[in-house]
Design an enzyme around this catalytic site. Structure first.
Site, PDB file in Angstrom:
ATOM      1  N   SER A   1       0.856  -1.192   0.000  1.00 10.15           N
ATOM      2  CA  SER A   1       0.000   0.000   0.000  1.00 10.15           C
ATOM      3  C   SER A   1       0.893   1.244   0.000  1.00 10.15           C
ATOM      4  CB  SER A   1      -0.876  -0.001   1.252  1.00 10.15           C
ATOM      5  OG  SER A   1      -0.046   0.154   2.397  1.00 10.15           O
TER       6      SER A   1
ATOM      7  N   GLU B   1     -10.922   0.072  -9.865  1.00  6.55           N
ATOM      8  CA  GLU B   1     -12.042  -0.211  -8.943  1.00  6.55           C
ATOM      9  C   GLU B   1     -13.258   0.604  -9.356  1.00  6.55           C
ATOM     10  OE1 GLU B   1     -11.306  -0.377  -4.675  1.00  6.55           O
ATOM     11  OE2 GLU B   1     -13.164   0.719  -4.275  1.00  6.55           O
TER      12      GLU B   1
ATOM     13  N   ASP C   1      -0.955  -1.529  -4.139  1.00  7.16           N
ATOM     14  CA  ASP C   1      -2.326  -1.650  -3.646  1.00  7.16           C
ATOM     15  C   ASP C   1      -2.908  -0.248  -3.440  1.00  7.16           C
ATOM     16  OD1 ASP C   1      -4.537  -3.043  -2.666  1.00  7.16           O
ATOM     17  OD2 ASP C   1      -3.768  -3.120  -0.612  1.00  7.16           O
TER      18      ASP C   1
ATOM     19  N   SER D   1     -10.233 -10.937   3.864  1.00 12.89           N
ATOM     20  CA  SER D   1      -9.779 -11.750   4.997  1.00 12.89           C
ATOM     21  C   SER D   1     -10.980 -12.467   5.598  1.00 12.89           C
ATOM     22  CB  SER D   1      -9.115 -10.862   6.056  1.00 12.89           C
ATOM     23  OG  SER D   1      -7.775 -10.614   5.699  1.00 12.89           O
TER      24      SER D   1
ATOM     25  N   THR E   1      -5.553  -8.443   6.636  1.00 13.42           N
ATOM     26  CA  THR E   1      -5.948  -8.539   8.046  1.00 13.42           C
ATOM     27  C   THR E   1      -5.648  -9.908   8.667  1.00 13.42           C
ATOM     28  OG1 THR E   1      -7.634  -6.850   7.765  1.00 13.42           O
ATOM     29  CG2 THR E   1      -7.950  -8.375   9.594  1.00 13.42           C
TER      30      THR E   1
HETATM   31  P1  13P Z   1      -8.478  -7.317   4.423  1.00 14.09           P
HETATM   32  O1  13P Z   1      -8.474  -6.164   5.381  1.00 14.09           O
HETATM   33  O2  13P Z   1      -9.793  -8.038   4.443  1.00 14.09           O
HETATM   34  O3  13P Z   1      -7.354  -8.242   4.622  1.00 14.09           O
HETATM   35  O4  13P Z   1      -8.341  -6.712   2.940  1.00 14.09           O
HETATM   36  C1  13P Z   1      -7.116  -6.310   2.426  1.00 14.09           C
HETATM   37  C2  13P Z   1      -7.253  -5.553   1.156  1.00 14.09           C
HETATM   38  O5  13P Z   1      -8.278  -5.528   0.506  1.00 14.09           O
HETATM   39  C3  13P Z   1      -6.052  -4.828   0.696  1.00 14.09           C
HETATM   40  O6  13P Z   1      -6.295  -4.074  -0.449  1.00 14.09           O
HETATM   41  O1  G3H Z   2      -5.919  -1.540   1.736  1.00  6.25           O
HETATM   42  C1  G3H Z   2      -5.743  -2.014   2.836  1.00  6.25           C
HETATM   43  C2  G3H Z   2      -4.572  -2.832   3.183  1.00  6.25           C
HETATM   44  O2  G3H Z   2      -4.924  -3.656   4.267  1.00  6.25           O
HETATM   45  C3  G3H Z   2      -3.351  -1.996   3.469  1.00  6.25           C
HETATM   46  O3  G3H Z   2      -3.501  -1.313   4.648  1.00  6.25           O
HETATM   47  O4  G3H Z   2      -3.003   1.083   4.122  1.00  6.25           O
HETATM   48  O5  G3H Z   2      -2.814   0.183   6.464  1.00  6.25           O
HETATM   49  O6  G3H Z   2      -1.134  -0.442   4.707  1.00  6.25           O
HETATM   50  P1  G3H Z   2      -2.550  -0.042   5.012  1.00  6.25           P
HETATM   51 ZN    ZN Z   3      -8.188  -3.150  -0.705  1.00  8.47          ZN
END
Ligand code: 13P
Ligand code: G3H
Ligand code: ZN
Length: 341
Positions: free
Chosen positions: A45, A137, A78, A221, A264
């Protein structure tokens, strides 16, 4: 990533995309991949890029490909929030990016369809010229129960199938994240989701209209009770909660889902393992005494998901195509080539 998802479509399986911030998480994923012979999507991310100062992450990923040469490995951005974020990721060596134009660059405010198309299209053009993949998205992630991100009926943030078709046509994205009631983090559902709170019917409808587009499930998750229990047993304070049941993800995979985002569950596994060491061995202060069990706990979750999603056993099916070759295929518009049906 395009190649990896095309292969998954051919084989009828899904590929987990696991978030990382540090060395131990990358090691956990690569070890799970070796053990299960799985192709891999590692994703970072914007927060992860900043936490790891980007270049640390990049060199850790180079080490991963050096040490695990038999594993086809994607490094994916991400939730990129702007064209510039995606550009900097591609410049650094990410092989795939997500342009999340469903939200404005603040990452919170829902955008317009026109804004989303314009920014995503721009990223697609820039990215495909280099051979890298783009995920977009449409609709906004968010739960239905709590009206998160929703309008009056609690459903207006979900992906509209007609808009999804138009979005793919106008942007040329390789993969599409759709909103069907999942959300990020541990608190997705207050009870086991039903067809009212997790709209698998919507996903199936979108797949019928877009059989050649690889669908992505974010917020996937499963938030297993045993991982919650370990955290709470050792002093944590998680409230009761439910995630996305594995069987719903597997239904998604039968209906065009090729990428499944999981962060998660790994966070829970890591934190539970560390809390356990802290509680049981308060005399320990060597970080390895808790980072090693944490890494092992994450590896166990990732290996299980790789098996459940069906990617296990597929690492050796193909040799990764160089980005330059992918760029040529994109240029000749030879892509999309594989139906997700
Ligand atoms: P979770 O929080 O369900 O693991 O999702 C992660 C996610 O979508 C990251 O982009
Ligand atoms: O998009 C959500 C992912 O779980 C990444 O989370 O932005 O806290 O790194 P983060
Ligand atoms: Zn996501």
């Amino acid at each position: 990533m395009r190649q990896l998802l095309d292969e998954a479509a051919k084989g009828g399986y899904g590929v987990g995309a696991f978030n990382v911030n540090n060395m131990e998480q990358i090691q956990a994923i690569m070890e799970a991949a070796r053990e299960t012979k799985s192709p891999v999507i590692v994703q970072a991310s914007r927060g992860a890029r900043s936490y790891s100062q980007d270049r640390f992450l990049y060199h850790l990923m180079l080490a991963a490909t050096e040490l695990y040469p038999e594993i086809p490995t994607v490094l994916h951005l991400d939730h990129g929030n702007s064209v510039d974020t995606c550009k900097s990721a591609i410049a650094m060596g990410f092989t795939s990016v997500m342009m999340d134009g469903s939200l404005m660059p603040d990452g919170k405010t829902p955008s317009t369809f026109e804004y989303n198309v314009k920014t995503t299209r721009e990223v697609v053009e820039m990215s495909h010229a280099k051979g890298t993949t783009v995920e977009g998205e449409i609709g906004c992630l968010g739960g239905i129960e709590d009206g998160h991100g929703a309008g009056l009926d609690g459903l207006s943030h979900l992906t509209d199938p007609e808009q999804a078709v138009e979005f793919v046509r106008q942007t040329g994205v390789d993969a599409l994240d759709i909103a069907i009631g999942t959300s990020h983090g541990a608190y997705k559902f207050t009870k086991k989701p039903t067809g009212e709170t997790l709209k698998m019917d919507r996903l199936i409808e979108i797949h019928k209209r877009l059989p050649r587009t690889h669908l992505v499930m974010h917020g996937s998750s499963s938030v297993p009770k045993d991982l919650q229990d370990i955290i709470n047993q050792y002093g944590g304070k998680l409230k009761p909660t439910w995630g996305v049941p594995i069987e719903e993800i597997q239904l998604g995979i039968k209906n065009g889902v090729r990428k499944i985002n999981v962060d998660t569950d790994n966070r829970l596994a890591i934190t539970g393992a560390i809390r356990k060491v802290f509680a049981e061995k308060p005399e320990e202060f060597d970080p390895r005494s808790y980072l090693k069990p944490a890494r092992d706990a994450m590896k166990k979750v990732v290996a299980l998901r790789m098996t459940q999603f069906g990617q296990a056993g597929h690492a050796g099916d193909y040799a990764p195509t160089p980005l330059a070759e992918m760029a040529k295929r994109y240029e000749g518009n030879g892509i999309p080539v594989v139906s997700s049906e």
